[in-house]
Design a protein around this motif. Sequence first.
Motif, short mmCIF file in Angstrom:
data_model
loop_
_atom_site.label_atom_id
_atom_site.label_comp_id
_atom_site.label_asym_id
_atom_site.label_seq_id
_atom_site.Cartn_x
_atom_site.Cartn_y
_atom_site.Cartn_z
N ALA A 65 0.83 -1.20 0.00
CA ALA A 65 0.00 0.00 0.00
C ALA A 65 0.87 1.26 0.00
CB ALA A 65 -0.93 -0.01 1.21
N ALA A 66 1.96 1.23 0.76
CA ALA A 66 2.86 2.40 0.81
C ALA A 66 3.53 2.61 -0.53
CB ALA A 66 3.90 2.19 1.91
N TRP A 67 3.99 1.52 -1.16
CA TRP A 67 4.63 1.65 -2.47
C TRP A 67 3.65 2.23 -3.50
CZ3 TRP A 67 9.62 0.84 -4.15
CH2 TRP A 67 9.82 0.88 -5.53
N ALA A 68 2.42 1.72 -3.49
CA ALA A 68 1.42 2.20 -4.44
C ALA A 68 1.10 3.68 -4.20
CB ALA A 68 0.15 1.36 -4.32
N THR A 69 1.01 4.06 -2.93
CA THR A 69 0.74 5.46 -2.60
C THR A 69 1.87 6.37 -3.08
OG1 THR A 69 -0.54 4.82 -0.65
CG2 THR A 69 0.28 7.09 -0.72
N GLY A 70 3.11 5.95 -2.82
CA GLY A 70 4.25 6.72 -3.28
C GLY A 70 4.30 6.84 -4.78
N TRP A 71 3.98 5.75 -5.48
CA TRP A 71 3.97 5.76 -6.95
C TRP A 71 2.91 6.71 -7.49
CZ3 TRP A 71 0.20 3.83 -10.45
CH2 TRP A 71 0.62 3.83 -11.78
N LEU A 72 1.70 6.66 -6.90
CA LEU A 72 0.63 7.54 -7.35
C LEU A 72 0.99 9.01 -7.11
CD1 LEU A 72 -2.51 5.57 -6.11
CD2 LEU A 72 -1.85 5.99 -8.48
N LEU A 73 1.57 9.30 -5.95
CA LEU A 73 1.96 10.68 -5.66
C LEU A 73 3.05 11.16 -6.61
CD1 LEU A 73 2.01 10.57 -1.75
CD2 LEU A 73 0.41 11.86 -3.18
N SER A 74 3.96 10.27 -6.98
CA SER A 74 5.05 10.66 -7.87
C SER A 74 4.55 11.01 -9.26
CB SER A 74 6.10 9.54 -7.95
OG SER A 74 5.57 8.40 -8.60
N LEU A 75 3.36 10.52 -9.63
CA LEU A 75 2.78 10.86 -10.93
C LEU A 75 2.42 12.34 -11.01
CD1 LEU A 75 0.42 7.79 -11.58
CD2 LEU A 75 2.76 8.17 -12.41
N GLY A 76 2.34 12.99 -9.85
CA GLY A 76 2.03 14.42 -9.82
C GLY A 76 3.18 15.30 -10.22
N GLY A 77 4.36 14.72 -10.46
CA GLY A 77 5.51 15.49 -10.90
C GLY A 77 6.41 15.94 -9.76
N PRO A 78 7.44 16.71 -10.09
CA PRO A 78 8.44 17.11 -9.09
C PRO A 78 7.87 17.85 -7.89
CG PRO A 78 9.23 17.56 -11.30
CD PRO A 78 7.80 17.15 -11.44
N LEU A 79 6.90 18.73 -8.10
CA LEU A 79 6.36 19.49 -6.97
C LEU A 79 5.65 18.59 -5.97
CD1 LEU A 79 4.99 22.75 -8.67
CD2 LEU A 79 7.12 22.43 -7.39
N ALA A 80 4.91 17.60 -6.50
CA ALA A 80 4.24 16.65 -5.61
C ALA A 80 5.27 15.81 -4.86
CB ALA A 80 3.30 15.77 -6.42
N GLU A 81 6.33 15.42 -5.54
CA GLU A 81 7.38 14.63 -4.90
C GLU A 81 8.08 15.43 -3.80
OE1 GLU A 81 9.20 11.15 -7.54
OE2 GLU A 81 9.91 13.15 -8.11
N ILE A 82 8.37 16.69 -4.10
CA ILE A 82 9.06 17.54 -3.13
C ILE A 82 8.19 17.74 -1.89
CG2 ILE A 82 9.85 19.90 -2.68
CD1 ILE A 82 10.74 19.96 -5.66
N ALA A 83 6.91 18.06 -2.09
CA ALA A 83 6.02 18.29 -0.96
C ALA A 83 5.84 17.02 -0.13
CB ALA A 83 4.66 18.78 -1.46
N SER A 84 5.68 15.89 -0.81
CA SER A 84 5.47 14.62 -0.10
C SER A 84 6.72 14.24 0.70
CB SER A 84 5.13 13.51 -1.10
OG SER A 84 3.94 13.80 -1.80
N ALA A 85 7.88 14.38 0.08
CA ALA A 85 9.12 14.04 0.78
C ALA A 85 9.34 14.96 1.97
CB ALA A 85 10.30 14.11 -0.18
N ALA A 86 9.05 16.24 1.81
CA ALA A 86 9.24 17.20 2.91
C ALA A 86 8.36 16.83 4.10
CB ALA A 86 8.92 18.61 2.44
N ILE A 87 7.14 16.37 3.83
CA ILE A 87 6.23 15.99 4.90
C ILE A 87 6.77 14.78 5.67
CG2 ILE A 87 3.95 14.97 5.34
CD1 ILE A 87 2.90 16.78 3.08
N LEU A 88 7.45 13.88 4.94
CA LEU A 88 7.93 12.64 5.56
C LEU A 88 9.33 12.76 6.16
CD1 LEU A 88 6.60 10.10 2.91
CD2 LEU A 88 5.64 10.64 5.16
N LEU A 89 9.96 13.92 6.00
CA LEU A 89 11.23 14.19 6.68
C LEU A 89 10.95 14.83 8.04
CD1 LEU A 89 13.26 15.60 3.65
CD2 LEU A 89 13.69 13.44 4.83
N ALA A 90 11.92 14.76 8.95
CA ALA A 90 11.63 15.19 10.32
C ALA A 90 12.75 16.00 10.95
CB ALA A 90 11.33 13.96 11.19
N GLN A 91 13.52 16.73 10.15
CA GLN A 91 14.63 17.49 10.71
C GLN A 91 14.15 18.57 11.68
OE1 GLN A 91 17.91 17.14 10.53
NE2 GLN A 91 18.59 19.08 11.39
N LYS A 92 13.28 19.45 11.21
CA LYS A 92 12.90 20.58 12.06
C LYS A 92 12.11 20.12 13.28
CE LYS A 92 11.07 25.25 12.06
NZ LYS A 92 10.55 26.38 11.26
#
Length: 308
Positions: A65-92
């Motif tokens: 399910a996680a792989w499929a979700t990531g694949w679907l989100l990546s279809l949105g292009g670079p901006l969708a990938e950047i936003a999704s990755a930023a949400i899943l990072l935890a530095q701040k």
Amino acid sequence: MSTALPLAAALLLDAVFGEPRWLWARVPHPAVLMGRAVDTLDRGLNRGGARRLKGLCALLILAAAAWATGWLLSLGGPLAEIASAAILLAQKSLVQHVRAVADALRLSAGDARQAVAMIVSRDCRDMSGPEIARAAIESAAENLSDGVVAPVFWFLLAGLPGLCVYKIVNTADSMIGYRTPRHARFGWAAARCDDLLNLIPARLTALAIAGVARRIADWPAIAADARRHRSPNAGWPEAAIARALDLALAGPRSYDGAMQQLAWVNGDARRQIGADDIDAAVGILWRVWALGLTTLCGLAALTVAVSN
């Protein structure tokens, strides 16, 4: 390497905005949704016989399910990938939680116990000041690996689907990967998979910490301390930050009312530590973040140069 540039942008986005309360007060955070999915499978499958097999099936369902979700989100292009990755990072958010312990410790031990209880699973009620500081620094090191370095590593290797799979496995491990009567068998697959996915990132985190602290020469001692740790992975960043700050970490602590005599990391170093040492650990978190950002920008530039 083509993922390096959007990943660098995601690191910057997370560092600037972190976890905006206005957003997550209105919609569930992905981590919350992942937790609900794990809990649903735990309640539905963790019963009767063959629990180890059922736990493996649950993990495979979550990963698919996680792989499929990531694949679907990546279809949105670079901006969708950047936003999704930023949400899943935890530095701040990691920095904010760790720094909150230092700020609270400067007020009182009681305030600090409440703050550190937000980021560790050990018993905090009777912690002394040095024990609070030690717990915060250990959490900072371990979560730097789990929340920043490992997500970056898996995004680089497998894009957003790889990052999503890592996050769901890590979430499952944090919820069911314990050797309790209920989860010892059902959570076995999640715990072992999390160990495997963090094998390289944990050591890269230790190497990065040692590098930014100019303690690469201490690598043999870091490796020796890490191998004495009860976790196959958490000991590496903890051992590295202990050497970087010249502190003793790990050691005895209480879980569920029972004291556990765990091995010390850098045990001959200073044990009386406090809020200033937590602040120093936060500084290392940002220096490792900066090293990662610089490395990603270098990879992106190299990709452009090679493609031309």
